[in-house]
Design an enzyme around this catalytic site. Sequence first.
Site, PDB file in Angstrom:
ATOM      1  N   HIS A 206       0.803  -1.231   0.000  1.00 57.59           N
ATOM      2  CA  HIS A 206       0.000   0.000   0.000  1.00 57.59           C
ATOM      3  C   HIS A 206       0.828   1.270   0.000  1.00 57.59           C
ATOM      4  CE1 HIS A 206       0.990   0.032   4.262  1.00 57.59           C
ATOM      5  NE2 HIS A 206       0.612   1.294   4.282  1.00 57.59           N
TER       6      HIS A 206
HETATM    7  C1  UD1 Z   1      -2.569   5.477   5.705  1.00 65.65           C
HETATM    8  C2  UD1 Z   1      -1.319   5.980   6.435  1.00 65.65           C
HETATM    9  C3  UD1 Z   1      -0.236   4.927   6.353  1.00 65.65           C
HETATM   10  C4  UD1 Z   1      -0.743   3.590   6.862  1.00 65.65           C
HETATM   11  C5  UD1 Z   1      -1.972   3.210   6.046  1.00 65.65           C
HETATM   12  C6  UD1 Z   1      -2.561   1.894   6.413  1.00 65.65           C
HETATM   13  C7  UD1 Z   1      -0.925   8.403   6.372  1.00 65.65           C
HETATM   14  C8  UD1 Z   1      -0.090   9.464   5.777  1.00 65.65           C
HETATM   15  N1  UD1 Z   1      -0.800   7.176   5.803  1.00 65.65           N
HETATM   16  O1  UD1 Z   1      -2.240   5.339   4.329  1.00 65.65           O
HETATM   17  O2  UD1 Z   1       0.855   5.339   7.168  1.00 65.65           O
HETATM   18  O3  UD1 Z   1       0.268   2.625   6.730  1.00 65.65           O
HETATM   19  O4  UD1 Z   1      -2.949   4.231   6.251  1.00 65.65           O
HETATM   20  O5  UD1 Z   1      -3.622   1.579   5.558  1.00 65.65           O
HETATM   21  O6  UD1 Z   1      -1.652   8.650   7.298  1.00 65.65           O
HETATM   22  N2  UD1 Z   1      -9.412   4.549   1.134  1.00 65.65           N
HETATM   23  C9  UD1 Z   1     -10.599   3.870   1.024  1.00 65.65           C
HETATM   24  N3  UD1 Z   1     -11.251   3.546   2.174  1.00 65.65           N
HETATM   25  C10 UD1 Z   1     -10.796   3.875   3.406  1.00 65.65           C
HETATM   26  C11 UD1 Z   1      -9.595   4.593   3.499  1.00 65.65           C
HETATM   27  C12 UD1 Z   1      -8.906   4.911   2.362  1.00 65.65           C
HETATM   28  O7  UD1 Z   1     -11.047   3.539  -0.041  1.00 65.65           O
HETATM   29  O8  UD1 Z   1     -11.457   3.550   4.413  1.00 65.65           O
HETATM   30  C13 UD1 Z   1      -8.666   4.886  -0.101  1.00 65.65           C
HETATM   31  C14 UD1 Z   1      -8.991   6.262  -0.633  1.00 65.65           C
HETATM   32  O9  UD1 Z   1      -8.963   6.201  -2.007  1.00 65.65           O
HETATM   33  C15 UD1 Z   1      -7.822   7.101  -0.146  1.00 65.65           C
HETATM   34  C16 UD1 Z   1      -6.679   6.098  -0.179  1.00 65.65           C
HETATM   35  O10 UD1 Z   1      -7.277   4.842   0.173  1.00 65.65           O
HETATM   36  O11 UD1 Z   1      -7.617   8.216  -0.930  1.00 65.65           O
HETATM   37  C17 UD1 Z   1      -5.573   6.401   0.771  1.00 65.65           C
HETATM   38  O12 UD1 Z   1      -6.046   6.574   2.095  1.00 65.65           O
HETATM   39  P1  UD1 Z   1      -5.220   7.492   3.120  1.00 65.65           P
HETATM   40  O13 UD1 Z   1      -5.865   7.481   4.460  1.00 65.65           O
HETATM   41  O14 UD1 Z   1      -4.938   8.815   2.512  1.00 65.65           O
HETATM   42  O15 UD1 Z   1      -3.806   6.785   3.205  1.00 65.65           O
HETATM   43  P2  UD1 Z   1      -3.386   5.245   3.232  1.00 65.65           P
HETATM   44  O16 UD1 Z   1      -2.720   4.933   1.940  1.00 65.65           O
HETATM   45  O17 UD1 Z   1      -4.488   4.342   3.670  1.00 65.65           O
END
Ligand code: UD1
Length: 364
Positions: A206
Amino acid sequence: MLKVINVVGARPNFMKIAPLHKEMVSSLKIKPILVHTGQHYDQKMSKIFFDDLGLPKPDFYLGVGSASHAQQTSKIMVEFEKILLEISPDLVLVVGDVNSTLACSLVASKLNISVAHVESGLRSFDRNMPEEINRIITDAISDHLFVSEKSGLINLQNEGVKKDKVHFVGNVMIDSLIQNLEKCEDSDIIEQVKLDKANYGVLTLHRPSNVDNEESLSQILNAIDYIQKKIPIVFSVHPRTLNNISKMGFQILIDNMKNLKLIGPASYLDFMKLMKYSKMIITDSGGIQEESTYLKIPCLTLRENTERPVTIDVGTNQLVDISAIEITKAYENLFSNSNDNKIPELWDGLASKRIVEIIEKKIN
Ligand code: UD1
């Protein structure tokens, strides 16, 4: 009673807060209040962990959702400030290195509320990682720094943090793992995915540096194509990765891998069970490097660096460059090493107990 706000936001926070929150519920001196920022919000990225880990419904849900870093962090700050003004807690406790960790510690410290950071002192020394920025800033403004491995003590000392703020307590994520190792036996995920115990690998990806970059994702998936011909692999896919696989045109490559079994983001107990009975793990996660070390499962971490060096020094972890050749080579050599790995110091299931005892004594 001390009012302590425990903050969760994203998936890796839930298993770190669960044992701490439980410990505080049974403390006679602490009233814990659970705040969920909503950084992760999908049922499979959030709610299911509350159920698996026995976490109560949050007292406050900020519902911030996904956005750019600035938008997400600032939305959390604005909403969290309202809660702090309403509750006036004695302490805000944050864990790990996600945007919610940074946002909430910053708001609390500006309101002169004490901040405790659990999993303090970890450093990858790679400021291209958003998490590294979150770690450095959170540590710089925290009043109580709880450290999970010795490298953290050295890093904080090098950054000039006063010794009396720093406590080496062990690893709360391992507390959760130990508390759930028996319970995860109830999961039937291995049968569901049609795997044989001890004869499959687990894959998670991820990190933006791996999955937002087409060349990196291509190198990794080509290596996985090779490895899945040798051993079945179960791939628990993060929403970010799933989006990119389809956007970058890798779906056909994935569909053609007959031994690659895709599942959505797994629940905590399903994932514990999958790891427990796996033969090896390939990941770019932070926490999985630690969990695989505790379980003594060989782990290839697809990153140039790790903020958790103890998993390499004494554990089962090794770093591998993002190149199809390097990853396949590392896989081929994976089982030739003798298995005399050790469990890092104080990863004994008692970290949350130590933390809560220190909070009870120090904060008044
Ligand atoms: C976040 C953390 C990372 C952690 C990871 C675990 C930060 C900077 N990053 O990254 O350190 O290792 O979580 O998963 O805080 N999305 C969904 N559903 C959700 C959440 C996210 O579909 O419930 C998708 C969305 O498209 C979103 C993308 O995942 O834009 C990224 O989510 P985001 O919370 O920005 O960061 P992670 O990559 O999950």
